[in-house]
Design an enzyme around this catalytic site. Structure first.
Site, PDB file in Angstrom:
ATOM      1  N   LYS A   1       0.859  -1.191   0.000  1.00 44.75           N
ATOM      2  CA  LYS A   1       0.000   0.000   0.000  1.00 44.75           C
ATOM      3  C   LYS A   1       0.888   1.232   0.000  1.00 44.75           C
ATOM      4  O   LYS A   1       1.978   1.210   0.577  1.00 44.75           O
ATOM      5  CB  LYS A   1      -0.873   0.021   1.270  1.00 44.75           C
ATOM      6  CG  LYS A   1      -2.136   0.837   1.117  1.00 44.75           C
ATOM      7  CD  LYS A   1      -3.239   0.019   0.487  1.00 44.75           C
ATOM      8  CE  LYS A   1      -4.446   0.846   0.143  1.00 44.75           C
ATOM      9  NZ  LYS A   1      -5.592  -0.013  -0.227  1.00 44.75           N
TER      10      LYS A   1
ATOM     11  N   ASP B   1      -6.952   4.150  -4.728  1.00 41.47           N
ATOM     12  CA  ASP B   1      -7.631   3.983  -3.443  1.00 41.47           C
ATOM     13  C   ASP B   1      -8.317   5.334  -3.219  1.00 41.47           C
ATOM     14  O   ASP B   1      -8.524   6.086  -4.189  1.00 41.47           O
ATOM     15  CB  ASP B   1      -6.613   3.632  -2.343  1.00 41.47           C
ATOM     16  CG  ASP B   1      -7.269   3.150  -1.050  1.00 41.47           C
ATOM     17  OD1 ASP B   1      -7.590   1.960  -0.947  1.00 41.47           O
ATOM     18  OD2 ASP B   1      -7.501   3.979  -0.134  1.00 41.47           O
TER      19      ASP B   1
ATOM     20  N   GLY C   1     -20.602   6.708   2.231  1.00 39.97           N
ATOM     21  CA  GLY C   1     -19.648   7.153   1.239  1.00 39.97           C
ATOM     22  C   GLY C   1     -20.369   7.553  -0.037  1.00 39.97           C
ATOM     23  O   GLY C   1     -21.574   7.285  -0.202  1.00 39.97           O
TER      24      GLY C   1
ATOM     25  N   GLY D   1     -18.057   7.755  -3.012  1.00 37.00           N
ATOM     26  CA  GLY D   1     -16.953   7.634  -3.969  1.00 37.00           C
ATOM     27  C   GLY D   1     -17.117   6.406  -4.855  1.00 37.00           C
ATOM     28  O   GLY D   1     -18.216   5.866  -4.999  1.00 37.00           O
ATOM     29  N   ASN D   2     -16.019   5.985  -5.405  1.00 41.90           N
ATOM     30  CA  ASN D   2     -16.015   4.883  -6.368  1.00 41.90           C
ATOM     31  C   ASN D   2     -16.644   3.595  -5.819  1.00 41.90           C
ATOM     32  O   ASN D   2     -17.398   2.914  -6.519  1.00 41.90           O
ATOM     33  CB  ASN D   2     -14.548   4.657  -6.787  1.00 41.90           C
ATOM     34  CG  ASN D   2     -14.344   3.367  -7.525  1.00 41.90           C
ATOM     35  OD1 ASN D   2     -13.929   2.365  -6.936  1.00 41.90           O
ATOM     36  ND2 ASN D   2     -14.657   3.362  -8.797  1.00 41.90           N
ATOM     37  N   VAL D   3     -16.352   3.268  -4.560  1.00 39.75           N
ATOM     38  CA  VAL D   3     -16.853   2.011  -3.991  1.00 39.75           C
ATOM     39  C   VAL D   3     -18.364   2.092  -3.784  1.00 39.75           C
ATOM     40  O   VAL D   3     -19.118   1.190  -4.195  1.00 39.75           O
ATOM     41  CB  VAL D   3     -16.107   1.691  -2.675  1.00 39.75           C
ATOM     42  CG1 VAL D   3     -16.632   0.416  -2.044  1.00 39.75           C
ATOM     43  CG2 VAL D   3     -14.606   1.580  -2.926  1.00 39.75           C
TER      44      VAL D   3
HETATM   45  O1  2IT Z   1      -8.099  -1.570  -0.902  1.00 37.34           O
HETATM   46  C1  2IT Z   1      -8.002  -2.098  -2.015  1.00 37.34           C
HETATM   47  O2  2IT Z   1      -8.112  -3.311  -2.187  1.00 37.34           O
HETATM   48  C2  2IT Z   1      -7.720  -1.230  -3.158  1.00 37.34           C
HETATM   49  N1  2IT Z   1      -7.602  -0.018  -2.968  1.00 37.34           N
HETATM   50  C3  2IT Z   1      -7.514  -1.799  -4.530  1.00 37.34           C
HETATM   51  C4  2IT Z   1      -6.107  -2.237  -4.702  1.00 37.34           C
HETATM   52  C5  2IT Z   1      -5.742  -2.684  -6.085  1.00 37.34           C
HETATM   53  O3  2IT Z   1      -4.550  -3.011  -6.258  1.00 37.34           O
HETATM   54  O4  2IT Z   1      -6.581  -2.740  -6.983  1.00 37.34           O
END
Ligand code: 2IT
Length: 449
Positions: A126, A166, A237, A239-241
């Site tokens: 990360k 992320d 949230g 966002g994208n998720v």
């Molecule tokens: O928390 C996660 O699993 C992500 N931000 C995606 C990580 C990725 O390498 O696609």
């Protein structure tokens, strides 16, 4: 064996007592592993816990950049290369004002177990910065990303470490990061995932985390003879998720009644569908800190300032914002209100006390930890890596069906591991144990490195 677990946790607390998020993640995971350690002395003999909690490498660097007015700024940049026992380091990059090395250690540790659960050959990593993309121009974001990559490029590569997005890092940022990597290395490779669809990105990657969460929720509900159809769903949230989860929840016939931001939450009894979901993207582009404009635009929506959506009576809760966004009181309230399942979308959405409460009550309220239910994002990153290696691209249907199958498999692994180690229905134990065994056995196979 819980004594071994306690010793390792005490060691962590002594070394870096300020790393509260990392200690929280380690406490949750290591406590789950006690039954495995009891049965298998090889893990203690090989000091696997002491080794697995220590990142293989942490890179810390200066990120200088110039804003549109000509003023110089300095941020920290980090990449935590946590574990490469089962594949190259893999995991996102987070740009958010609260990011510290502690945040990235917790995320990298979680990622190691999550990536193992996907069944794909990916280690854990990360990265990120406390750089705040909110309110920055495209040019400022580009200069920051370029400066970040001017150091990171020497530490990553398609067979070494493959970052992705992320929080605060989406398609735009991945584009700027990739462009600078390509220029410095003079190579067009799959060094990042979440790329644009014309330059090596996988179809479905933008939707994948959210889709995966809802596929997982469907499997969780199935264990009680239920499904997402007709369920009232609270999402946090925007966002994208949250966006991907809202789309797929609607697809499966559920009604999404909330989304949220740092300023409060939106309740819309008519359901968040169609143009309302599209508007989430527009809000994100304008101001990442605020969902209030949603209530101004859509008359059926109400805005609750400074509150979180867990006070609403819903069947399914999908926390999709950020870590520690659901506490013990909220966990109790959800159960009291008859919520059937809490399926985490963000990483470590729930506080340790809330997780322990859910584990103690797992026969009454189903609870899945983020590392299992949000693994569809990184799994689809893994599929992007496969497509890049083959130099071809799969159709939407192909990627989506593989993603779906991976989520079904992860669910099965969690259920089986939880049963095998005596805690049926406990997805926290199931996910941690199933993720651990593959990584730990691979570490033993490869010797003390
Ligand atoms: O928390 C996660 O699993 C992500 N931000 C995606 C990580 C990725 O390498 O696609």
């Amino acid at each position: 064996m819980s004594q071994y677990v306690d010793e390792v946790l005490e060691g962590l607390k002594k070394r870096a007592p300020w790393e509260t998020l990392f200690i929280q993640a380690a406490t949750e995971i290591l406590h789950s592993l006690a039954p495995v350690l009891d049965r298998e002395p090889k893990y203690k003999k090989n000091a696997i816990l002491e080794r697995i909690v220590e990142p293989e490498r942490t890179i810390s660097f200066r990120v200088p950049w110039v804003d549109d007015k000509g003023q110089i700024h300095i941020n920290n940049g980090w990449r935590v290369q946590f574990n490469s026992a089962i594949g190259p380091y893999k995991g996102g990059i987070r740009f958010h004002p609260n990011v510290t090395l502690d945040t990235l250690k917790f995320l990298g540790f979680e990622q190691t177990f999550k990536n193992s659960l996907t069944g794909l050959p990916m280690g854990g990593g990360k990265g990120g910065s406390q750089f705040d993309p909110n309110g920055k121009s495209d040019a400022e974001v580009m200069r920051f990303c370029q400066s970040f990559m001017m150091e990171l490029w020497r530490h990553i590569g398609p067979d070494t470490d493959v970052p992705a997005g992320d929080i605060g890092v989406g398609g735009r940022e991945v584009g700027y990061l990739f462009g600078m990597y390509k220029k410095l290395r003079n190579e067009f490779t799959g060094v990042l995932t979440g790329k644009g669809q014309y330059w090596g990105g996988s179809l479905i990657r933008p939707e994948a985390t959210g889709f995966g969460i809802v596929y997982f929720a469907e499997e969780v509900l199935k264990t009680k003879g239920e499904s997402m159809k007709g369920k009232k769903v609270a999402i946090s949230g925007f966002g994208n998720v949250a966006w991907g989860a809202a789309i797929k929840a609607n697809d499966l016939g559920a009604k999404v009644v909330t989304i949220s931001g740092p300023d409060g939450y939106i309740y819309d009894p008519d359901g968040i569908t169609g143009d309302k979901i599209e508007y989430m993207e527009e809000m994100l582009r304008t101001d990442r800190m605020s969902v209030a404009p949603f209530a101004a635009k859509f008359k059926t929506a109400q805005f609750f300032a400074g509150k979180r959506p867990w006070e609403q009576v819903v069947d399914v809760a999908l926390p999709c914002a950020i870590q520690n966004e659901l506490n013990l009181d909220e966990a109790k309230l959800l159960m009291k209100n008859g919520t059937m399942a809490v399926v985490e979308g963000s990483n470590m959405s729930s506080t340790l006390e809330a997780v322990e409460f859910f584990q103690a009550n797992c026969q009454k309220i189903l609870f899945s930890p983020g590392k299992a239910s949000n693994a569809g994002g990184v799994a689809t990153s893994g599929l992007e890596m496969s497509q890049n290696s083959m130099r071809l691209g799969w159709s939407r249907e192909e990627v989506d069906s593989r993603l779906h199958q991976i989520m079904v498999n992860i669910h099965k692994s969690c259920v089986e591991a939880a049963e095998r180690y005596g805690t049926p229905g406990n997805y926290v134990n199931g996910a941690n144990i199933a993720g651990f065994i593959k990584v730990a056995d691979s570490m033993i196979d490869q010797g003390l490195v």
